[in-house]
Write a protein that holds these residues in place. Structure first.
Motif, mmCIF file in Angstrom:
data_model
loop_
_atom_site.group_PDB
_atom_site.id
_atom_site.type_symbol
_atom_site.label_atom_id
_atom_site.label_comp_id
_atom_site.label_asym_id
_atom_site.label_seq_id
_atom_site.Cartn_x
_atom_site.Cartn_y
_atom_site.Cartn_z
ATOM 1 N N ASN A 26 0.853 -1.194 0.000
ATOM 2 C CA ASN A 26 0.000 0.000 0.000
ATOM 3 C C ASN A 26 0.894 1.251 0.000
ATOM 4 O O ASN A 26 1.631 1.497 0.953
ATOM 5 C CB ASN A 26 -0.898 -0.070 1.254
ATOM 6 N N SER A 106 -12.158 -2.314 6.071
ATOM 7 C CA SER A 106 -12.081 -0.926 5.594
ATOM 8 C C SER A 106 -11.583 -0.813 4.159
ATOM 9 O O SER A 106 -12.044 0.032 3.397
ATOM 10 C CB SER A 106 -11.169 -0.101 6.508
ATOM 11 N N ASP A 107 -10.630 -1.649 3.802
ATOM 12 C CA ASP A 107 -10.058 -1.552 2.463
ATOM 13 C C ASP A 107 -11.056 -2.015 1.409
ATOM 14 O O ASP A 107 -11.084 -1.501 0.296
ATOM 15 C CB ASP A 107 -8.784 -2.407 2.387
ATOM 16 N N ASN A 122 -14.929 4.168 -1.199
ATOM 17 C CA ASN A 122 -15.113 3.880 0.230
ATOM 18 C C ASN A 122 -15.636 5.110 0.972
ATOM 19 O O ASN A 122 -16.565 5.014 1.784
ATOM 20 C CB ASN A 122 -13.776 3.449 0.854
ATOM 21 N N PHE A 142 -9.236 5.358 14.088
ATOM 22 C CA PHE A 142 -8.362 4.526 13.267
ATOM 23 C C PHE A 142 -7.641 3.575 14.205
ATOM 24 O O PHE A 142 -7.208 3.972 15.309
ATOM 25 C CB PHE A 142 -7.310 5.362 12.545
ATOM 26 N N LYS A 198 0.807 14.148 10.911
ATOM 27 C CA LYS A 198 0.055 12.898 11.058
ATOM 28 C C LYS A 198 0.908 11.871 11.807
ATOM 29 O O LYS A 198 0.421 11.143 12.673
ATOM 30 C CB LYS A 198 -0.361 12.358 9.673
ATOM 31 N N HIS A 203 -2.495 6.364 14.497
ATOM 32 C CA HIS A 203 -2.598 4.985 14.979
ATOM 33 C C HIS A 203 -1.350 4.183 14.609
ATOM 34 O O HIS A 203 -0.843 3.398 15.391
ATOM 35 C CB HIS A 203 -3.864 4.336 14.397
ATOM 36 N N ARG A 204 -0.827 4.454 13.400
ATOM 37 C CA ARG A 204 0.349 3.733 12.898
ATOM 38 C C ARG A 204 1.592 4.128 13.696
ATOM 39 O O ARG A 204 2.383 3.266 14.103
ATOM 40 C CB ARG A 204 0.502 4.099 11.419
HETATM 41 P P1 IMP Z 1 -5.351 -2.952 5.152
HETATM 42 O O1 IMP Z 1 -4.632 -2.680 6.437
HETATM 43 O O2 IMP Z 1 -4.417 -3.177 4.010
HETATM 44 O O3 IMP Z 1 -6.429 -3.963 5.292
HETATM 45 O O4 IMP Z 1 -6.072 -1.593 4.720
HETATM 46 C C1 IMP Z 1 -6.596 -0.776 5.681
HETATM 47 C C2 IMP Z 1 -7.531 0.242 5.045
HETATM 48 O O5 IMP Z 1 -7.981 1.061 6.126
HETATM 49 C C3 IMP Z 1 -6.850 1.185 4.073
HETATM 50 O O6 IMP Z 1 -6.938 0.755 2.742
HETATM 51 C C4 IMP Z 1 -7.644 2.467 4.295
HETATM 52 O O7 IMP Z 1 -8.843 2.389 3.580
HETATM 53 C C5 IMP Z 1 -7.948 2.399 5.782
HETATM 54 N N1 IMP Z 1 -6.884 3.056 6.547
HETATM 55 C C6 IMP Z 1 -5.965 2.485 7.368
HETATM 56 N N2 IMP Z 1 -5.132 3.403 7.868
HETATM 57 C C7 IMP Z 1 -5.521 4.566 7.331
HETATM 58 C C8 IMP Z 1 -5.015 5.891 7.459
HETATM 59 O O8 IMP Z 1 -4.019 6.173 8.129
HETATM 60 N N3 IMP Z 1 -5.686 6.825 6.766
HETATM 61 C C9 IMP Z 1 -6.768 6.553 6.006
HETATM 62 N N4 IMP Z 1 -7.269 5.350 5.820
HETATM 63 C C10 IMP Z 1 -6.639 4.348 6.499
#
Ligand code: IMP
Length: 225
Positions: A26, A106-107, A122, A142, A198, A203-204
Protein backbone atom coordinates in the motif's frame (compact mmCIF):
# COMPACT_ATOMS: atom_id res chain seq x y z
CA UNK A 1 36.25 -36.62 9.59
CA UNK A 2 36.23 -33.10 11.00
CA UNK A 3 32.92 -31.33 10.89
CA UNK A 4 32.78 -27.54 10.95
CA UNK A 5 30.37 -26.63 13.72
CA UNK A 6 29.36 -23.35 15.26
CA UNK A 7 27.46 -22.62 18.40
CA UNK A 8 24.12 -20.86 18.05
CA UNK A 9 25.73 -17.78 19.58
CA UNK A 10 28.52 -17.62 16.97
CA UNK A 11 26.08 -18.31 14.18
CA UNK A 12 23.75 -15.51 15.18
CA UNK A 13 26.57 -13.05 15.63
CA UNK A 14 27.72 -13.74 12.05
CA UNK A 15 24.47 -12.69 10.46
CA UNK A 16 23.25 -9.44 11.98
CA UNK A 17 21.15 -7.16 9.82
CA UNK A 18 19.75 -3.68 10.19
CA UNK A 19 17.04 -4.37 7.62
CA UNK A 20 13.34 -4.60 8.46
CA UNK A 21 10.99 -5.64 5.69
CA UNK A 22 7.56 -4.05 5.55
CA UNK A 23 4.91 -6.56 4.42
CA UNK A 24 2.80 -4.01 2.56
CA UNK A 25 2.23 -2.92 -1.01
CA UNK A 26 0.00 0.00 0.00
CA UNK A 27 1.72 3.17 -1.28
CA UNK A 28 0.14 5.37 1.42
CA UNK A 29 1.32 3.10 4.24
CA UNK A 30 4.81 2.73 2.71
CA UNK A 31 5.21 6.53 2.52
CA UNK A 32 4.23 6.86 6.18
CA UNK A 33 6.57 4.11 7.38
CA UNK A 34 9.48 5.55 5.39
CA UNK A 35 9.00 8.80 7.27
CA UNK A 36 8.25 7.10 10.64
CA UNK A 37 11.50 5.16 10.42
CA UNK A 38 13.48 8.44 10.42
CA UNK A 39 13.03 8.15 14.19
CA UNK A 40 14.85 4.79 14.14
CA UNK A 41 18.02 5.42 12.08
CA UNK A 42 19.54 2.18 13.38
CA UNK A 43 17.14 0.28 11.08
CA UNK A 44 16.85 0.29 7.30
CA UNK A 45 13.29 -0.14 6.06
CA UNK A 46 12.79 -2.15 2.87
CA UNK A 47 9.49 -3.26 1.37
CA UNK A 48 8.40 -6.77 0.48
CA UNK A 49 8.05 -5.60 -3.14
CA UNK A 50 11.77 -4.78 -3.26
CA UNK A 51 12.83 -8.10 -1.73
CA UNK A 52 10.51 -10.77 -3.13
CA UNK A 53 8.79 -11.70 -6.37
CA UNK A 54 4.98 -11.95 -6.46
CA UNK A 55 4.55 -9.65 -3.46
CA UNK A 56 1.21 -8.50 -4.86
CA UNK A 57 -0.26 -11.89 -3.81
CA UNK A 58 -0.04 -10.61 -0.22
CA UNK A 59 -3.04 -8.35 -0.83
CA UNK A 60 -5.19 -11.51 -0.95
CA UNK A 61 -3.87 -12.73 2.39
CA UNK A 62 -6.51 -11.06 4.55
CA UNK A 63 -8.87 -13.80 5.62
CA UNK A 64 -8.98 -13.09 9.35
CA UNK A 65 -11.68 -11.60 11.54
CA UNK A 66 -9.31 -9.33 13.45
CA UNK A 67 -6.51 -6.90 12.63
CA UNK A 68 -4.12 -9.25 14.42
CA UNK A 69 -5.14 -12.29 12.36
CA UNK A 70 -4.76 -10.36 9.11
CA UNK A 71 -1.42 -8.81 10.07
CA UNK A 72 -0.21 -12.22 11.23
CA UNK A 73 -1.20 -13.91 7.97
CA UNK A 74 0.36 -11.25 5.72
CA UNK A 75 3.49 -10.98 7.84
CA UNK A 76 4.05 -14.72 8.08
CA UNK A 77 3.80 -15.13 4.31
CA UNK A 78 6.13 -12.22 3.65
CA UNK A 79 8.65 -13.43 6.23
CA UNK A 80 8.60 -16.90 4.73
CA UNK A 81 9.37 -15.45 1.30
CA UNK A 82 11.81 -12.68 2.19
CA UNK A 83 13.40 -14.16 5.36
CA UNK A 84 14.30 -10.74 6.77
CA UNK A 85 12.88 -9.46 10.07
CA UNK A 86 9.39 -8.41 9.00
CA UNK A 87 6.78 -5.92 10.12
CA UNK A 88 3.20 -6.40 8.98
CA UNK A 89 0.41 -3.84 9.38
CA UNK A 90 -3.33 -4.27 9.36
CA UNK A 91 -5.48 -1.26 9.99
CA UNK A 92 -8.94 0.15 9.61
CA UNK A 93 -11.53 2.72 10.56
CA UNK A 94 -14.16 1.96 13.24
CA UNK A 95 -17.28 4.12 13.20
CA UNK A 96 -19.38 3.96 16.38
CA UNK A 97 -22.69 4.74 14.65
CA UNK A 98 -22.08 1.70 12.43
CA UNK A 99 -21.26 -0.64 15.30
CA UNK A 100 -17.52 -0.49 14.48
CA UNK A 101 -17.82 -0.98 10.73
CA UNK A 102 -16.02 -0.94 8.32
CA UNK A 103 -13.25 -2.08 10.72
CA UNK A 104 -11.14 -4.94 9.34
CA UNK A 105 -13.02 -4.62 6.05
CA UNK A 106 -12.08 -0.93 5.59
CA UNK A 107 -10.06 -1.55 2.46
CA UNK A 108 -12.80 -3.61 0.79
CA UNK A 109 -15.81 -1.71 2.18
CA UNK A 110 -17.38 -0.39 -1.06
CA UNK A 111 -17.46 -1.77 -4.58
CA UNK A 112 -15.41 0.45 -6.82
CA UNK A 113 -17.72 2.89 -8.64
CA UNK A 114 -17.04 3.73 -12.29
CA UNK A 115 -14.93 6.91 -12.46
CA UNK A 116 -13.85 6.71 -8.80
CA UNK A 117 -10.81 5.21 -7.10
CA UNK A 118 -11.17 2.57 -4.39
CA UNK A 119 -10.58 5.18 -1.66
CA UNK A 120 -13.08 7.60 -3.17
CA UNK A 121 -15.69 4.83 -3.43
CA UNK A 122 -15.11 3.88 0.23
CA UNK A 123 -15.43 7.51 1.35
CA UNK A 124 -18.61 8.02 -0.70
CA UNK A 125 -20.23 4.91 0.75
CA UNK A 126 -19.36 5.89 4.31
CA UNK A 127 -20.73 9.42 3.89
CA UNK A 128 -23.91 7.94 2.43
CA UNK A 129 -24.31 5.52 5.34
CA UNK A 130 -23.83 8.36 7.81
CA UNK A 131 -26.15 10.80 6.05
CA UNK A 132 -28.33 12.52 8.67
CA UNK A 133 -26.27 11.25 11.64
CA UNK A 134 -25.60 14.32 13.87
CA UNK A 135 -22.05 15.53 14.61
CA UNK A 136 -21.89 14.21 18.15
CA UNK A 137 -22.84 10.70 16.98
CA UNK A 138 -20.16 10.50 14.27
CA UNK A 139 -17.30 9.42 16.53
CA UNK A 140 -14.74 7.02 15.09
CA UNK A 141 -11.18 5.79 15.42
CA UNK A 142 -8.36 4.53 13.27
CA UNK A 143 -6.79 1.32 14.57
CA UNK A 144 -3.48 -0.24 13.53
CA UNK A 145 -2.08 -3.59 14.65
CA UNK A 146 1.52 -4.44 13.85
CA UNK A 147 3.08 -7.88 14.01
CA UNK A 148 6.87 -8.34 13.93
CA UNK A 149 8.40 -11.67 12.85
CA UNK A 150 11.99 -12.83 13.21
CA UNK A 151 13.00 -16.49 13.30
CA UNK A 152 10.18 -17.73 15.49
CA UNK A 153 9.91 -14.53 17.49
CA UNK A 154 6.52 -12.82 17.21
CA UNK A 155 5.86 -9.42 18.78
CA UNK A 156 2.74 -7.31 18.29
CA UNK A 157 1.36 -3.90 19.23
CA UNK A 158 -1.76 -1.85 18.54
CA UNK A 159 -2.24 1.91 18.25
CA UNK A 160 -5.39 4.02 17.89
CA UNK A 161 -6.32 7.62 17.19
CA UNK A 162 -9.74 9.04 18.05
CA UNK A 163 -11.79 11.41 15.91
CA UNK A 164 -15.08 11.81 14.08
CA UNK A 165 -16.39 11.59 10.55
CA UNK A 166 -16.86 14.89 8.68
CA UNK A 167 -19.81 15.48 6.36
CA UNK A 168 -17.60 16.38 3.39
CA UNK A 169 -13.99 15.50 2.56
CA UNK A 170 -11.28 18.07 3.45
CA UNK A 171 -7.58 18.23 2.62
CA UNK A 172 -5.18 16.96 -0.04
CA UNK A 173 -2.78 14.76 1.95
CA UNK A 174 -2.75 11.19 3.22
CA UNK A 175 -4.74 8.31 1.77
CA UNK A 176 -7.88 6.23 2.30
CA UNK A 177 -10.36 7.80 4.73
CA UNK A 178 -8.03 10.66 5.80
CA UNK A 179 -10.08 13.46 4.16
CA UNK A 180 -13.21 12.64 6.21
CA UNK A 181 -11.49 11.91 9.55
CA UNK A 182 -11.49 14.93 11.89
CA UNK A 183 -8.79 14.34 14.49
CA UNK A 184 -10.07 14.72 18.07
CA UNK A 185 -9.03 17.94 19.85
CA UNK A 186 -7.94 19.57 16.56
CA UNK A 187 -9.73 21.47 13.77
CA UNK A 188 -7.96 19.41 11.14
CA UNK A 189 -8.89 16.41 9.07
CA UNK A 190 -6.14 13.83 8.80
CA UNK A 191 -5.70 14.89 5.15
CA UNK A 192 -5.17 18.54 6.19
CA UNK A 193 -2.17 17.49 8.27
CA UNK A 194 1.31 17.34 6.74
CA UNK A 195 2.86 13.88 6.82
CA UNK A 196 5.09 14.84 9.76
CA UNK A 197 2.08 16.06 11.75
CA UNK A 198 0.06 12.90 11.06
CA UNK A 199 3.08 10.86 12.09
CA UNK A 200 3.12 12.57 15.51
CA UNK A 201 -0.28 11.15 16.47
CA UNK A 202 -1.48 8.49 14.06
CA UNK A 203 -2.60 4.98 14.98
CA UNK A 204 0.35 3.73 12.90
CA UNK A 205 2.90 5.93 14.71
CA UNK A 206 1.55 4.81 18.10
CA UNK A 207 1.59 1.13 17.17
CA UNK A 208 5.16 1.41 15.83
CA UNK A 209 6.39 3.23 18.94
CA UNK A 210 4.88 0.50 21.15
CA UNK A 211 6.38 -2.24 18.97
CA UNK A 212 9.86 -0.67 18.97
CA UNK A 213 9.66 -0.30 22.74
CA UNK A 214 9.02 -4.05 23.08
CA UNK A 215 11.85 -4.93 20.68
CA UNK A 216 14.14 -2.77 22.84
CA UNK A 217 12.89 -4.19 26.14
CA UNK A 218 13.28 -7.78 24.89
CA UNK A 219 16.78 -6.83 23.69
CA UNK A 220 16.09 -8.42 20.29
CA UNK A 221 19.04 -8.21 17.91
CA UNK A 222 18.00 -8.35 14.29
CA UNK A 223 19.39 -11.31 12.33
CA UNK A 224 18.87 -12.76 8.87
CA UNK A 225 19.49 -16.31 7.60
P1 IMP B 1 -5.35 -2.95 5.15
O1 IMP B 1 -4.63 -2.68 6.44
O2 IMP B 1 -4.42 -3.18 4.01
O3 IMP B 1 -6.43 -3.96 5.29
O4 IMP B 1 -6.07 -1.59 4.72
C1 IMP B 1 -6.60 -0.78 5.68
C2 IMP B 1 -7.53 0.24 5.04
O5 IMP B 1 -7.98 1.06 6.13
C3 IMP B 1 -6.85 1.18 4.07
O6 IMP B 1 -6.94 0.76 2.74
C4 IMP B 1 -7.64 2.47 4.30
O7 IMP B 1 -8.84 2.39 3.58
C5 IMP B 1 -7.95 2.40 5.78
N1 IMP B 1 -6.88 3.06 6.55
C6 IMP B 1 -5.96 2.49 7.37
N2 IMP B 1 -5.13 3.40 7.87
C7 IMP B 1 -5.52 4.57 7.33
C8 IMP B 1 -5.01 5.89 7.46
O8 IMP B 1 -4.02 6.17 8.13
N3 IMP B 1 -5.69 6.83 6.77
C9 IMP B 1 -6.77 6.55 6.01
N4 IMP B 1 -7.27 5.35 5.82
C10 IMP B 1 -6.64 4.35 6.50
Amino acid sequence: MLLATTTKQENASMRPTNMIMLASQNAGKIREYQSLFNKYPEYKLVTVGEITSNASALAQAENGKTYYENAFEKGQLAHLAGKLPTISDDSGLEVDALGGRPGVLSDRYASIEPGYSKSESNVRKLLEELRGVPKDKRTARFVCTLVFFMEGVVVSATGTVEGSILETPRGPNGFGYDPIFLVKDTDLSMAEMALEQKNELSHRARALAALMQQIKEKNLKLVRP
